[in-house]
Design an enzyme around this catalytic site. Sequence first.
Site, PDB file in Angstrom:
ATOM      1  N   LEU A 196     -13.079   9.314  41.378  1.00  0.00           N
ATOM      2  CA  LEU A 196     -11.801   9.179  40.686  1.00  0.00           C
ATOM      3  C   LEU A 196     -11.508   7.732  40.311  1.00  0.00           C
ATOM      4  CD1 LEU A 196      -9.306  11.649  42.404  1.00  0.00           C
ATOM      5  CD2 LEU A 196     -10.137  11.672  40.041  1.00  0.00           C
ATOM      6  N   TYR A 197     -11.893   6.809  41.166  1.00  0.00           N
ATOM      7  CA  TYR A 197     -11.725   5.394  40.845  1.00  0.00           C
ATOM      8  C   TYR A 197     -12.545   5.047  39.606  1.00  0.00           C
ATOM      9  CZ  TYR A 197     -11.466   0.331  41.590  1.00  0.00           C
ATOM     10  OH  TYR A 197     -11.239  -1.022  41.446  1.00  0.00           O
ATOM     11  N   GLU A 198     -13.780   5.524  39.554  1.00  0.00           N
ATOM     12  CA  GLU A 198     -14.631   5.257  38.402  1.00  0.00           C
ATOM     13  C   GLU A 198     -14.037   5.860  37.128  1.00  0.00           C
ATOM     14  OE1 GLU A 198     -18.399   6.923  39.507  1.00  0.00           O
ATOM     15  OE2 GLU A 198     -18.364   5.895  41.439  1.00  0.00           O
ATOM     16  N   SER A 238     -10.925   6.632  36.392  1.00  0.00           N
ATOM     17  CA  SER A 238      -9.703   5.962  35.956  1.00  0.00           C
ATOM     18  C   SER A 238      -9.989   4.581  35.382  1.00  0.00           C
ATOM     19  CB  SER A 238      -8.704   5.865  37.116  1.00  0.00           C
ATOM     20  OG  SER A 238      -9.262   5.170  38.213  1.00  0.00           O
ATOM     21  N   LYS A 239     -10.931   3.861  35.969  1.00  0.00           N
ATOM     22  CA  LYS A 239     -11.270   2.538  35.458  1.00  0.00           C
ATOM     23  C   LYS A 239     -11.989   2.632  34.113  1.00  0.00           C
ATOM     24  CE  LYS A 239      -9.644  -0.430  38.438  1.00  0.00           C
ATOM     25  NZ  LYS A 239      -8.685  -1.487  38.037  1.00  0.00           N
TER      26      LYS A 239
END
Length: 229
Positions: A132-134, A136-137
């Site tokens: 999810l971090y990937e 969103s970034k």
Amino acid sequence: MAITGASGALGQALLRAWHRRGAQLVALTSSDKPLEICDQKGMAIPLRQVSWQVGKEEQLAPLLAAVDVLVLNHGINSHQDRSQAATARCLEVNALSSWRLAELMATTAKKPGKEIWINTSEAEIQPAASPLYEISKRLLGHLISLRALDWQSGAQPLRIRRLVLGPFRSNLNPIGVMGADFVANQILNQANWGYNLIIVTPNPLTYLLMPIATVGRWLYNSVFTKSSF
């Protein structure tokens, strides 16, 4: 200058680094707890602390009108959580709120020399062990690449600097291999050298892949989109 995520490891390190260069500091944070940052001599660094909340970016418009440099540095990491709530939160905090703040900065640009520095991180193009971090970034990176075509072509063009950072030690990543102060100093050094694509990482692939990705997006967006103005 103003920086979001000011209470985090990199936020505080950037404030210290900017202070050494004589900047007037605005610390943007979601916390009401007073932020106390000291210099190398243990003296409190003078700054203006402003509380804000994701989804209420419009309230910062008057402040951004008076700011020359806005550093978009806030973010969260849901790690292994893939729930609906985690997905919504990551997209809002890591991507959409930064996009809205950047749009606000663009609309308040009434004089030359205004800049937006955007921390998309190395996760924009490489795995970060947090899907999810990937996601969103990467969304933030694509939004910035698209909208920068308009932000940089107006009567008062904004300068966009993209911060592509490798793993540094913080609450989001306690096992990062770089120190936040080292990263902050490298960011400001590269900015002083005139770089718009600022990369700080021990991973050599990023230095190859990120420029290619940036140029590729610029070409693609230039060909297949147009301004509505």
